[in-house]
Scaffold this motif. Structure first.
Motif, PDB file in Angstrom:
ATOM      1  N   PRO A  34       8.109  21.689  -0.305  1.00 57.15           N
ATOM      2  CA  PRO A  34       7.652  20.303  -0.299  1.00 57.15           C
ATOM      3  C   PRO A  34       8.173  19.560   0.924  1.00 57.15           C
ATOM      4  CG  PRO A  34       8.513  20.894  -2.441  1.00 57.15           C
ATOM      5  CD  PRO A  34       8.821  22.027  -1.510  1.00 57.15           C
ATOM      6  N   SER A  35       7.321  18.793   1.504  1.00 58.91           N
ATOM      7  CA  SER A  35       7.699  17.973   2.650  1.00 58.91           C
ATOM      8  C   SER A  35       6.874  16.704   2.559  1.00 58.91           C
ATOM      9  CB  SER A  35       7.419  18.726   3.951  1.00 58.91           C
ATOM     10  OG  SER A  35       6.043  19.050   4.024  1.00 58.91           O
ATOM     11  N   LYS A  36       6.946  15.910   3.588  1.00 59.56           N
ATOM     12  CA  LYS A  36       6.136  14.701   3.597  1.00 59.56           C
ATOM     13  C   LYS A  36       4.677  15.112   3.717  1.00 59.56           C
ATOM     14  CE  LYS A  36       9.637  11.743   5.600  1.00 59.56           C
ATOM     15  NZ  LYS A  36      10.023  10.899   6.722  1.00 59.56           N
ATOM     16  N   VAL A  37       3.911  14.792   2.705  1.00 57.03           N
ATOM     17  CA  VAL A  37       2.499  15.130   2.688  1.00 57.03           C
ATOM     18  C   VAL A  37       1.720  13.833   2.597  1.00 57.03           C
ATOM     19  CG1 VAL A  37       0.672  16.258   1.390  1.00 57.03           C
ATOM     20  CG2 VAL A  37       2.871  17.377   1.632  1.00 57.03           C
ATOM     21  N   ASN A  38       0.779  13.685   3.501  1.00 51.35           N
ATOM     22  CA  ASN A  38      -0.049  12.487   3.509  1.00 51.35           C
ATOM     23  C   ASN A  38      -1.283  12.762   2.652  1.00 51.35           C
ATOM     24  OD1 ASN A  38      -1.179  10.040   4.062  1.00 51.35           O
ATOM     25  ND2 ASN A  38      -1.865  10.580   6.116  1.00 51.35           N
ATOM     26  N   VAL A  39      -1.199  12.417   1.394  1.00 48.08           N
ATOM     27  CA  VAL A  39      -2.324  12.614   0.487  1.00 48.08           C
ATOM     28  C   VAL A  39      -2.512  11.344  -0.337  1.00 48.08           C
ATOM     29  CG1 VAL A  39      -0.903  13.686  -1.304  1.00 48.08           C
ATOM     30  CG2 VAL A  39      -3.340  14.120  -1.261  1.00 48.08           C
ATOM     31  N   LYS A  40      -3.748  10.939  -0.453  1.00 43.42           N
ATOM     32  CA  LYS A  40      -4.092   9.761  -1.253  1.00 43.42           C
ATOM     33  C   LYS A  40      -4.941  10.234  -2.419  1.00 43.42           C
ATOM     34  CE  LYS A  40      -2.835   6.372   1.726  1.00 43.42           C
ATOM     35  NZ  LYS A  40      -1.604   5.734   1.519  1.00 43.42           N
ATOM     36  N   LEU A  41      -4.414  10.081  -3.607  1.00 40.18           N
ATOM     37  CA  LEU A  41      -5.124  10.494  -4.805  1.00 40.18           C
ATOM     38  C   LEU A  41      -5.702   9.276  -5.513  1.00 40.18           C
ATOM     39  CD1 LEU A  41      -2.491  13.025  -6.215  1.00 40.18           C
ATOM     40  CD2 LEU A  41      -4.506  13.530  -4.827  1.00 40.18           C
ATOM     41  N   HIS A  42      -6.690   9.525  -6.356  1.00 38.13           N
ATOM     42  CA  HIS A  42      -7.241   8.494  -7.223  1.00 38.13           C
ATOM     43  C   HIS A  42      -6.789   8.772  -8.649  1.00 38.13           C
ATOM     44  CE1 HIS A  42     -10.069   6.388  -4.508  1.00 38.13           C
ATOM     45  NE2 HIS A  42     -10.012   7.534  -3.849  1.00 38.13           N
ATOM     46  N   TRP A  43      -6.721   7.727  -9.446  1.00 43.99           N
ATOM     47  CA  TRP A  43      -6.360   7.896 -10.854  1.00 43.99           C
ATOM     48  C   TRP A  43      -7.398   8.773 -11.530  1.00 43.99           C
ATOM     49  CZ3 TRP A  43      -1.983   6.401 -13.285  1.00 43.99           C
ATOM     50  CH2 TRP A  43      -1.155   5.501 -12.607  1.00 43.99           C
ATOM     51  N   PRO A  44      -6.967   9.744 -12.326  1.00 44.12           N
ATOM     52  CA  PRO A  44      -7.925  10.600 -13.034  1.00 44.12           C
ATOM     53  C   PRO A  44      -8.624   9.868 -14.184  1.00 44.12           C
ATOM     54  CG  PRO A  44      -5.678  11.216 -13.608  1.00 44.12           C
ATOM     55  CD  PRO A  44      -5.578  10.193 -12.524  1.00 44.12           C
ATOM     56  N   LEU A  45      -7.979   8.843 -14.690  1.00 47.97           N
ATOM     57  CA  LEU A  45      -8.577   7.938 -15.670  1.00 47.97           C
ATOM     58  C   LEU A  45      -7.700   6.703 -15.749  1.00 47.97           C
ATOM     59  CD1 LEU A  45      -6.585   8.197 -18.339  1.00 47.97           C
ATOM     60  CD2 LEU A  45      -8.103  10.041 -18.959  1.00 47.97           C
ATOM     61  N   ARG A  46      -8.226   5.660 -16.337  1.00 46.26           N
ATOM     62  CA  ARG A  46      -7.461   4.425 -16.511  1.00 46.26           C
ATOM     63  C   ARG A  46      -6.935   4.361 -17.935  1.00 46.26           C
ATOM     64  NH1 ARG A  46      -5.865   2.259 -11.801  1.00 46.26           N
ATOM     65  NH2 ARG A  46      -7.573   2.319 -10.332  1.00 46.26           N
ATOM     66  N   GLY A  47      -5.674   3.993 -18.060  1.00 51.55           N
ATOM     67  CA  GLY A  47      -5.073   3.858 -19.374  1.00 51.55           C
ATOM     68  C   GLY A  47      -3.607   3.498 -19.239  1.00 51.55           C
ATOM     69  N   LYS A  48      -3.008   3.177 -20.350  1.00 57.07           N
ATOM     70  CA  LYS A  48      -1.590   2.840 -20.387  1.00 57.07           C
ATOM     71  C   LYS A  48      -0.761   4.103 -20.149  1.00 57.07           C
ATOM     72  CE  LYS A  48       1.956   1.044 -23.471  1.00 57.07           C
ATOM     73  NZ  LYS A  48       2.257   0.609 -24.839  1.00 57.07           N
ATOM     74  N   ILE A  49       0.268   3.992 -19.337  1.00 55.15           N
ATOM     75  CA  ILE A  49       1.158   5.128 -19.109  1.00 55.15           C
ATOM     76  C   ILE A  49       2.120   5.211 -20.295  1.00 55.15           C
ATOM     77  CG2 ILE A  49       2.964   6.107 -17.639  1.00 55.15           C
ATOM     78  CD1 ILE A  49       1.529   4.806 -15.257  1.00 55.15           C
ATOM     79  N   LEU A  50       2.041   6.333 -21.012  1.00 52.02           N
ATOM     80  CA  LEU A  50       2.863   6.545 -22.199  1.00 52.02           C
ATOM     81  C   LEU A  50       4.181   7.226 -21.857  1.00 52.02           C
ATOM     82  CD1 LEU A  50       0.011   7.821 -24.538  1.00 52.02           C
ATOM     83  CD2 LEU A  50       0.998   5.515 -24.442  1.00 52.02           C
ATOM     84  N   ARG A  51       4.171   8.117 -20.880  1.00 52.39           N
ATOM     85  CA  ARG A  51       5.381   8.788 -20.394  1.00 52.39           C
ATOM     86  C   ARG A  51       5.313   8.843 -18.883  1.00 52.39           C
ATOM     87  NH1 ARG A  51       5.100  12.736 -24.941  1.00 52.39           N
ATOM     88  NH2 ARG A  51       6.674  12.022 -26.400  1.00 52.39           N
ATOM     89  N   THR A  52       6.435   8.531 -18.259  1.00 49.39           N
ATOM     90  CA  THR A  52       6.503   8.540 -16.809  1.00 49.39           C
ATOM     91  C   THR A  52       7.132   9.837 -16.308  1.00 49.39           C
ATOM     92  OG1 THR A  52       8.650   7.444 -16.851  1.00 49.39           O
ATOM     93  CG2 THR A  52       6.702   6.023 -16.675  1.00 49.39           C
ATOM     94  N   PHE A  53       7.022  10.061 -15.025  1.00 47.57           N
ATOM     95  CA  PHE A  53       7.642  11.215 -14.392  1.00 47.57           C
ATOM     96  C   PHE A  53       9.152  11.162 -14.650  1.00 47.57           C
ATOM     97  CE2 PHE A  53       9.616  13.363 -10.768  1.00 47.57           C
ATOM     98  CZ  PHE A  53       8.926  14.561 -10.765  1.00 47.57           C
ATOM     99  N   GLY A  54       9.718  12.283 -15.061  1.00 47.86           N
ATOM    100  CA  GLY A  54      11.151  12.340 -15.336  1.00 47.86           C
ATOM    101  C   GLY A  54      11.534  11.971 -16.756  1.00 47.86           C
ATOM    102  N   GLN A  55      10.605  11.387 -17.503  1.00 46.58           N
ATOM    103  CA  GLN A  55      10.876  11.005 -18.890  1.00 46.58           C
ATOM    104  C   GLN A  55      10.666  12.230 -19.774  1.00 46.58           C
ATOM    105  OE1 GLN A  55       8.488   7.693 -20.124  1.00 46.58           O
ATOM    106  NE2 GLN A  55       9.462   7.517 -22.115  1.00 46.58           N
ATOM    107  N   SER A  56      11.576  12.460 -20.707  1.00 42.37           N
ATOM    108  CA  SER A  56      11.479  13.649 -21.559  1.00 42.37           C
ATOM    109  C   SER A  56      10.235  13.602 -22.432  1.00 42.37           C
ATOM    110  CB  SER A  56      12.725  13.796 -22.421  1.00 42.37           C
ATOM    111  OG  SER A  56      12.814  12.706 -23.310  1.00 42.37           O
ATOM    112  N   GLY A  57       9.826  14.774 -22.837  1.00 45.33           N
ATOM    113  CA  GLY A  57       8.641  14.928 -23.674  1.00 45.33           C
ATOM    114  C   GLY A  57       7.941  16.209 -23.279  1.00 45.33           C
TER     115      GLY A  57
END
Length: 160
Positions: A34-57
């Protein structure tokens, strides 16, 4: 003979062995550190985030869980190629993995139905799946990961 897919970290070790047992990849999937990567993504769908990155589950905090009614359109976050489309990975329902430029991969889990086949090319925003529920029976949602090579990264850093 199939070629192993080397895109997952320790959370996906069991996924790799299951993928290798169920699919054959016609070309080698490579990655770099992994390094600095210039990538722009779009949301795959719209909705409330129930769990974030790093959150257990489920998924060990390697991505986001986004609330969605079952059957909601799941869109490709970027143009790419489907390298896995199936339900052979326990715990993720129908799972879709797309490979993009610059060693970027996006993973879409808990789908009720995948609309893209392995080897198929997709455009950014194209419907690739319909959202579903996790096997635990929780409410409708999408499990969404971004990986640069093997390393899971916080999707929020690459989304608008």
């Amino acid at each position: 003979a199939g070629i192993l897919i080397y895109i997952f970290d320790e959370m996906m070790d069991d996924v790799v062995s299951k993928l290798c047992a169920h699919i054959r990849v016609q070309e080698k999937v490579t990655y770099t550190k992994p390094s600095k990567v210039n990538v722009k993504l779009h949301w795959p769908l719209r909705g409330k985030i129930l769990r974030t990155f790093g959150q257990s589950g489920k998924g060990g905090g390697k991505g986001l869980e986004i609330s969605a009614q079952e059957g909601t359109k799941v869109s490709a976050a970027a143009a790419g190629k489907g390298i896995y489309s199936g339900d052979g990975v326990q715990g993720f329902g129908h799972l879709m993995i797309l490979q993009h430029e610059n060693d970027v991969f996006t993973i879409y889990g808990f789908n009720s139905l995948n609309h893209v086949k392995q080897g198929q090319f997709v455009s950014q925003g194209q419907r690739i799946a319909s959202s579903g529920r996790p096997p635990s029976g929780e409410g409708g949602r999408l499990h969404f990961e971004v990986r640069i090579g093997k390393k899971a990264v916080d999707p929020i850093l690459y989304l608008p």
